[in-house]
Write a protein that holds these residues in place. Structure first.
Motif, mmCIF file in Angstrom:
data_model
loop_
_atom_site.group_PDB
_atom_site.id
_atom_site.type_symbol
_atom_site.label_atom_id
_atom_site.label_comp_id
_atom_site.label_asym_id
_atom_site.label_seq_id
_atom_site.Cartn_x
_atom_site.Cartn_y
_atom_site.Cartn_z
ATOM 1 N N ALA A 49 0.828 -1.209 0.000
ATOM 2 C CA ALA A 49 0.000 0.000 0.000
ATOM 3 C C ALA A 49 0.860 1.256 0.000
ATOM 4 O O ALA A 49 0.475 2.279 -0.575
ATOM 5 N N VAL A 50 2.022 1.183 0.662
ATOM 6 C CA VAL A 50 2.874 2.359 0.826
ATOM 7 C C VAL A 50 4.332 1.985 0.574
ATOM 8 O O VAL A 50 4.790 0.932 1.022
ATOM 9 N N ALA A 51 5.040 2.853 -0.125
ATOM 10 C CA ALA A 51 6.494 2.720 -0.283
ATOM 11 C C ALA A 51 7.148 3.907 0.402
ATOM 12 O O ALA A 51 6.874 5.059 0.046
ATOM 13 N N LEU A 52 7.980 3.629 1.401
ATOM 14 C CA LEU A 52 8.753 4.666 2.093
ATOM 15 C C LEU A 52 10.133 4.715 1.447
ATOM 16 O O LEU A 52 10.901 3.753 1.547
ATOM 17 N N LEU A 53 10.459 5.813 0.796
ATOM 18 C CA LEU A 53 11.690 5.877 0.014
ATOM 19 C C LEU A 53 12.606 7.001 0.494
ATOM 20 O O LEU A 53 12.153 8.143 0.672
ATOM 21 N N ASP A 54 13.881 6.681 0.676
ATOM 22 C CA ASP A 54 14.880 7.713 0.897
ATOM 23 C C ASP A 54 15.153 8.389 -0.443
ATOM 24 O O ASP A 54 14.917 7.810 -1.508
ATOM 25 N N ILE A 55 15.647 9.621 -0.416
ATOM 26 C CA ILE A 55 15.932 10.320 -1.669
ATOM 27 C C ILE A 55 17.249 9.875 -2.279
ATOM 28 O O ILE A 55 17.311 9.457 -3.440
ATOM 29 N N GLN A 56 18.317 9.947 -1.509
ATOM 30 C CA GLN A 56 19.638 9.656 -2.057
ATOM 31 C C GLN A 56 19.998 8.187 -1.831
ATOM 32 O O GLN A 56 20.416 7.795 -0.740
ATOM 33 N N MET A 57 19.811 7.393 -2.902
ATOM 34 C CA MET A 57 20.143 5.969 -2.868
ATOM 35 C C MET A 57 20.945 5.639 -4.110
ATOM 36 O O MET A 57 20.813 6.305 -5.148
ATOM 37 N N PRO A 58 21.781 4.608 -4.057
ATOM 38 C CA PRO A 58 22.579 4.229 -5.235
ATOM 39 C C PRO A 58 21.731 3.623 -6.348
ATOM 40 O O PRO A 58 20.609 3.184 -6.110
ATOM 41 N N ARG A 68 8.483 6.398 -11.152
ATOM 42 C CA ARG A 68 8.169 5.147 -11.865
ATOM 43 C C ARG A 68 7.047 4.380 -11.167
ATOM 44 O O ARG A 68 6.182 3.794 -11.825
ATOM 45 N N ILE A 69 7.068 4.393 -9.837
ATOM 46 C CA ILE A 69 5.996 3.731 -9.097
ATOM 47 C C ILE A 69 4.668 4.417 -9.380
ATOM 48 O O ILE A 69 3.640 3.758 -9.616
ATOM 49 N N HIS A 70 4.674 5.735 -9.358
ATOM 50 C CA HIS A 70 3.438 6.485 -9.608
ATOM 51 C C HIS A 70 2.893 6.185 -10.999
ATOM 52 O O HIS A 70 1.676 6.085 -11.188
ATOM 53 N N LEU A 71 3.779 6.031 -11.970
ATOM 54 C CA LEU A 71 3.360 5.777 -13.347
ATOM 55 C C LEU A 71 2.897 4.341 -13.550
ATOM 56 O O LEU A 71 1.851 4.093 -14.148
ATOM 57 N N GLU A 72 3.682 3.379 -13.037
ATOM 58 C CA GLU A 72 3.406 1.967 -13.294
ATOM 59 C C GLU A 72 2.433 1.343 -12.289
ATOM 60 O O GLU A 72 1.640 0.462 -12.653
ATOM 61 N N LEU A 73 2.531 1.775 -11.031
ATOM 62 C CA LEU A 73 1.779 1.113 -9.964
ATOM 63 C C LEU A 73 1.111 2.156 -9.074
ATOM 64 O O LEU A 73 1.467 2.325 -7.907
ATOM 65 N N PRO A 74 0.126 2.861 -9.609
ATOM 66 C CA PRO A 74 -0.494 3.956 -8.851
ATOM 67 C C PRO A 74 -1.225 3.494 -7.588
ATOM 68 O O PRO A 74 -1.564 4.329 -6.750
ATOM 69 N N GLY A 75 -1.426 2.195 -7.443
ATOM 70 C CA GLY A 75 -2.059 1.688 -6.229
ATOM 71 C C GLY A 75 -1.145 1.743 -5.021
ATOM 72 O O GLY A 75 -1.600 1.562 -3.880
ATOM 73 N N THR A 76 0.149 1.963 -5.236
ATOM 74 C CA THR A 76 1.108 2.111 -4.141
ATOM 75 C C THR A 76 1.396 3.593 -3.940
ATOM 76 O O THR A 76 1.897 4.264 -4.840
ATOM 77 N N ALA A 77 1.075 4.095 -2.757
ATOM 78 C CA ALA A 77 1.353 5.496 -2.438
ATOM 79 C C ALA A 77 2.798 5.623 -1.977
ATOM 80 O O ALA A 77 3.328 4.726 -1.313
ATOM 81 N N VAL A 78 3.437 6.720 -2.315
ATOM 82 C CA VAL A 78 4.840 6.922 -1.982
ATOM 83 C C VAL A 78 5.007 8.043 -0.967
ATOM 84 O O VAL A 78 4.422 9.121 -1.112
ATOM 85 N N ILE A 79 5.801 7.771 0.058
ATOM 86 C CA ILE A 79 6.222 8.794 1.005
ATOM 87 C C ILE A 79 7.735 8.913 0.914
ATOM 88 O O ILE A 79 8.446 7.915 0.994
#
Length: 223
Positions: A49-58, A68-79
């Motif tokens: 349901a939710v993806a918690l993402l750091d900004i600076q990752m390798p 990409r998540i918003h475009l491909e998998l809009p059912g997952t909200a991103v924080i």
């Protein structure tokens, strides 16, 4: 149960965030990732349901992964959960489809509230982030050429009520329950609000609510 993907390239940070999330019996961390590619693959596989993402990752930064998540998998909200509160990061994350933005220095309760808010279809900016966004949008940039207070004044009283609750991160269902309305009616009000304010999504509407002062009033008055 709200299923969450946690992505950060620092193992100790992931452990700390996982410990905070574990305090809430309604949240389950279903996967962890150390970079943006791993995060994207996990979201595709698990559909949390939710993806918690750091900004600076390798390999793939968090904001690009969010897009990409918003475009491909809009059912997952991103924080976005990050150390960096610079305006350019906040603006870019919101433009790329993030539903929430939190700082790692925020109160842990903000993290729990944010996860539940975006999982329910709402938007969530921690108070520190909201203050920065509002400060950066003084002069009416949130709503084009019209300052937010003037634009909000053009809403009906019921639309103002809906906007205030949207501004504190409530979903349509939660707004409907609070105002004793049918959820479909709330959806219609939200669509009308977006059009009248000239904003693209709930996050920008929430920012306008903070700028106009109606969100803070909703926070003070409570249920």
């Amino acid at each position: 149960m709200v299923q969450v993907l946690l992505a950060d390239d620092e193992a100790m940070v992931r452990a700390g965030v996982r410990a905070i999330l574990a305090r809430d019996p309604g949240i389950e961390v279903v996967a962890e990732a150390a970079d943006g590619h791993e995060a994207l693959d996990a979201v595709r596989r698990l559909r949390p349901a939710v993806a918690l993402l750091d900004i600076q990752m390798p390999r793939l930064d968090g904001i690009t992964a969010a897009a990409r998540i918003h475009l491909e998998l809009p059912g997952t909200a991103v924080i976005m959960l990050t150390t960096f509160g610079e305006d350019e990061f906040i603006d870019r994350a919101l433009r790329e489809g993030a539903s929430g933005f939190l700082l790692k220095a925020d109160d842990p309760r903000e993290l729990l509230a944010g996860v539940h808010a975006v999982a329910a279809g709402g938007a969530y900016l921690s108070p520190k982030v909201a203050a920065r966004v509002v400060a950066g949008l003084r002069g009416g940039r949130t709503t084009g050429a019209v300052p937010a207070r003037h634009a909000v004044a053009g809403l009906t009283e019921r639309e103002k009520d809906v906007l205030a609750l949207l501004g504190i991160g409530l979903s349509n269902a939660e707004i409907a329950a609070r105002l004793r309305l049918v959820e479909g009616t709330v959806k219609a009000h939200v669509s009308a609000i977006l059009g009248k304010l000239g904003v693209r999504n709930r996050v920008e509407a929430a920012i306008a609510a903070h700028e106009a002062g109606v969100a803070e009033e909703a926070r003070r008055t409570g249920p």
